[in-house]
Design a protein around this motif. Structure first.
Motif, PDB file in Angstrom:
ATOM      1  N   ALA A 171      -2.140   9.739  -9.818  1.00  0.00           N
ATOM      2  CA  ALA A 171      -0.808   9.879 -10.508  1.00  0.00           C
ATOM      3  C   ALA A 171       0.483   9.263  -9.708  1.00  0.00           C
ATOM      4  O   ALA A 171       1.353   8.609 -10.165  1.00  0.00           O
ATOM      5  CB  ALA A 171      -0.584  11.167 -11.024  1.00  0.00           C
ATOM      6  N   LEU A 172       0.418   9.499  -8.337  1.00  0.00           N
ATOM      7  CA  LEU A 172       1.332   8.958  -7.480  1.00  0.00           C
ATOM      8  C   LEU A 172       1.294   7.601  -7.371  1.00  0.00           C
ATOM      9  O   LEU A 172       2.400   6.845  -7.491  1.00  0.00           O
ATOM     10  CB  LEU A 172       1.308   9.508  -6.282  1.00  0.00           C
ATOM     11  CG  LEU A 172       1.312  11.036  -5.980  1.00  0.00           C
ATOM     12  CD1 LEU A 172       1.553  11.765  -4.621  1.00  0.00           C
ATOM     13  CD2 LEU A 172       3.034  11.653  -6.521  1.00  0.00           C
TER      14      LEU A 172
ATOM     15  N   LEU B 267      -6.165   8.287   1.673  1.00  0.00           N
ATOM     16  CA  LEU B 267      -6.601   8.620   0.302  1.00  0.00           C
ATOM     17  C   LEU B 267      -5.590   8.169  -0.512  1.00  0.00           C
ATOM     18  O   LEU B 267      -5.693   7.644  -1.821  1.00  0.00           O
ATOM     19  CB  LEU B 267      -7.001  10.085  -0.261  1.00  0.00           C
ATOM     20  CG  LEU B 267      -8.227  10.590   0.518  1.00  0.00           C
ATOM     21  CD1 LEU B 267      -8.423  12.107   0.109  1.00  0.00           C
ATOM     22  CD2 LEU B 267      -9.311   9.756   0.083  1.00  0.00           C
ATOM     23  N   HIS B 268      -4.096   8.161  -0.379  1.00  0.00           N
ATOM     24  CA  HIS B 268      -3.189   7.355  -1.171  1.00  0.00           C
ATOM     25  C   HIS B 268      -3.466   5.970  -1.183  1.00  0.00           C
ATOM     26  O   HIS B 268      -3.367   5.603  -2.176  1.00  0.00           O
ATOM     27  CB  HIS B 268      -1.715   7.861  -0.595  1.00  0.00           C
ATOM     28  CG  HIS B 268      -1.143   9.116  -0.630  1.00  0.00           C
ATOM     29  ND1 HIS B 268      -1.231   9.701  -1.841  1.00  0.00           N
ATOM     30  CD2 HIS B 268      -0.819  10.238   0.129  1.00  0.00           C
ATOM     31  CE1 HIS B 268      -0.747  10.961  -1.830  1.00  0.00           C
ATOM     32  NE2 HIS B 268      -0.575  11.125  -0.534  1.00  0.00           N
ATOM     33  N   ARG B 269      -3.883   5.394  -0.057  1.00  0.00           N
ATOM     34  CA  ARG B 269      -4.087   3.738  -0.198  1.00  0.00           C
ATOM     35  C   ARG B 269      -5.206   3.690  -1.031  1.00  0.00           C
ATOM     36  O   ARG B 269      -5.121   2.600  -1.792  1.00  0.00           O
ATOM     37  CB  ARG B 269      -4.058   3.191   1.027  1.00  0.00           C
ATOM     38  CG  ARG B 269      -2.834   2.671   1.596  1.00  0.00           C
ATOM     39  CD  ARG B 269      -2.872   2.104   2.989  1.00  0.00           C
ATOM     40  NE  ARG B 269      -3.031   3.110   4.144  1.00  0.00           N
ATOM     41  CZ  ARG B 269      -4.115   3.397   4.870  1.00  0.00           C
ATOM     42  NH1 ARG B 269      -5.135   2.445   4.589  1.00  0.00           N
ATOM     43  NH2 ARG B 269      -4.233   4.320   5.582  1.00  0.00           N
ATOM     44  N   LEU B 270      -6.150   4.506  -0.904  1.00  0.00           N
ATOM     45  CA  LEU B 270      -7.273   4.215  -1.694  1.00  0.00           C
ATOM     46  C   LEU B 270      -7.289   4.542  -3.256  1.00  0.00           C
ATOM     47  O   LEU B 270      -7.985   3.853  -4.006  1.00  0.00           O
ATOM     48  CB  LEU B 270      -8.548   5.551  -1.164  1.00  0.00           C
ATOM     49  CG  LEU B 270      -9.940   4.903  -1.111  1.00  0.00           C
ATOM     50  CD1 LEU B 270      -9.954   3.771  -0.404  1.00  0.00           C
ATOM     51  CD2 LEU B 270     -10.791   5.834  -0.549  1.00  0.00           C
ATOM     52  N   ALA B 271      -6.389   5.274  -3.503  1.00  0.00           N
ATOM     53  CA  ALA B 271      -6.156   5.569  -4.905  1.00  0.00           C
ATOM     54  C   ALA B 271      -4.930   4.450  -5.391  1.00  0.00           C
ATOM     55  O   ALA B 271      -4.811   4.361  -6.745  1.00  0.00           O
ATOM     56  CB  ALA B 271      -5.190   6.949  -4.970  1.00  0.00           C
ATOM     57  N   GLY B 272      -4.726   3.404  -4.556  1.00  0.00           N
ATOM     58  CA  GLY B 272      -3.895   2.247  -5.034  1.00  0.00           C
ATOM     59  C   GLY B 272      -2.376   2.337  -4.662  1.00  0.00           C
ATOM     60  O   GLY B 272      -1.392   1.348  -5.052  1.00  0.00           O
ATOM     61  N   SER B 273      -1.816   3.495  -4.193  1.00  0.00           N
ATOM     62  CA  SER B 273      -0.572   3.378  -3.599  1.00  0.00           C
ATOM     63  C   SER B 273      -0.275   2.265  -2.663  1.00  0.00           C
ATOM     64  O   SER B 273      -1.193   2.209  -1.498  1.00  0.00           O
ATOM     65  CB  SER B 273      -0.080   4.787  -2.932  1.00  0.00           C
ATOM     66  OG  SER B 273       0.205   5.730  -3.843  1.00  0.00           O
ATOM     67  N   ARG B 274       0.622   1.466  -2.623  1.00  0.00           N
ATOM     68  CA  ARG B 274       0.835   0.324  -1.698  1.00  0.00           C
ATOM     69  C   ARG B 274       1.699   0.495  -0.796  1.00  0.00           C
ATOM     70  O   ARG B 274       1.427   0.258   0.483  1.00  0.00           O
ATOM     71  CB  ARG B 274       1.516  -1.053  -2.840  1.00  0.00           C
ATOM     72  CG  ARG B 274       0.587  -1.361  -3.593  1.00  0.00           C
ATOM     73  CD  ARG B 274       1.453  -2.535  -4.421  1.00  0.00           C
ATOM     74  NE  ARG B 274       2.516  -2.375  -5.209  1.00  0.00           N
ATOM     75  CZ  ARG B 274       2.797  -1.861  -5.992  1.00  0.00           C
ATOM     76  NH1 ARG B 274       1.759  -1.487  -6.790  1.00  0.00           N
ATOM     77  NH2 ARG B 274       4.089  -1.371  -6.752  1.00  0.00           N
TER      78      ARG B 274
END
Ligand code: NAD
Length: 228
Positions: free
Chosen positions: A69-70, A90-97
């Motif tokens: 979601a973030l 895990l943020h980067r793995l979720a797609g956060s740039r």
């Protein structure tokens, strides 16, 4: 919008928070006693093995709906800053740039003397030693009592002060100086929202305290798929 995340956002992925009961082998140690420069100086093997265990645990988990979601919000909000105290990537793995990693990344290893990043491939020892200078290698994380990366923290502090909305997600708001970021947001007039099933020292100062898990609450804050 500025978002500060802590260990709680990764709890639903299966990464234990520091304040969760430790399991098995490590239950008799308190993280505060292992995640310090003093502990590493006293017993480098013990600290190295604890981080190796955590690195392996983190290597086997996936981002959850809260992380995703973030990453989604970053694409929808024109000025968006994500700062994390987590070291799990895990943020980067979720797609956060753009992630301001305030406490480092457990997957990286550095020389404890020269601070340069070292590839662990082919190195032996617990801990292995730096091929350049012979000092022990250590995880690239910020231990209790160590300074945060200055540039990342300053960017987070400035963004917090200028923000209209500040979300504090899954953090006990106890570990300084990260815990001062909501104060900077409040001083700048932001609306501060806390997402945490438990109360924290921030709760009385927050405009809203949403007492539910991040993996449920963050997706619910987003407009329905395809909406505005
Ligand atoms: P913390 O362990 O002190 O606090 C975690 C907070 O998350 C608690 O307040 C708890 O109530 C809340 N929480 C638990 N489950 C939640 C959920 N599903 N949704 C929302 N909130 C939930 O963690 P902290 O404040 O991040 O500080 C501890 C330090 O430990 C940090 O410096 C961090 O670097 C490190 N740490 C990192 C990780 C990680 O990278 N995943 C894990 C453990 C500790």
């Amino acid at each position: 919008m500025v978002v500060l995340t802590g260990a709680g956002i990764s709890a639903e992925s299966g990464v234990p928070t520091f304040r969760d009961a430790q399991t098995g082998l490590w239950e008799r140690y308190r993280p505060e006693d292992l995640a310090t420069p003093e502990a590493f100086a006293r017993d480098p093997e013990l600290v190295w093995r604890w981080y190796a265990w955590r690195r392996e645990l983190i290597g086997g988990v996936e981002p959850n709906a809260g992380h995703r979601a973030l990453a989604d919000l970053e694409n929808r909000v024109p000025r968006f800053t994500l700062a994390t105290q987590n070291v799990d990537g895990l943020h980067r793995l979720a797609g956060s740039r753009d992630v301001l990693e305030l406490h480092g990344d457990i997957s990286r290893t550095i020389c404890s003397r020269e601070r340069v990043t070292v590839d662990l491939e082919g190195l032996q020892g617990e801990p292995p030693v730096c091929p350049g200078c012979g000092a022990y290698l250590r995880p690239d994380v910020v231990w209790f009592g160590e300074a945060l990366p200055v540039e990342a923290f300053e960017m987070a502090r400035e963004a917090a002060h200028e923000s209209d909305v500040f979300l504090s997600v899954g953090t006990s708001s106890l570990v300084q100086p990260a815990a001062s970021l909501p104060d900077a947001a409040l001083a700048g007039g932001a609306t501060v929202i806390e997402i945490n099933p438990e109360p924290t020292p921030l709760t009385p100062h927050a405009d809203y305290a949403l007492r539910s898990p991040a993996g449920e609450t963050l997706p619910a804050l987003l407009p329905a798929h395809g909406g505005a």
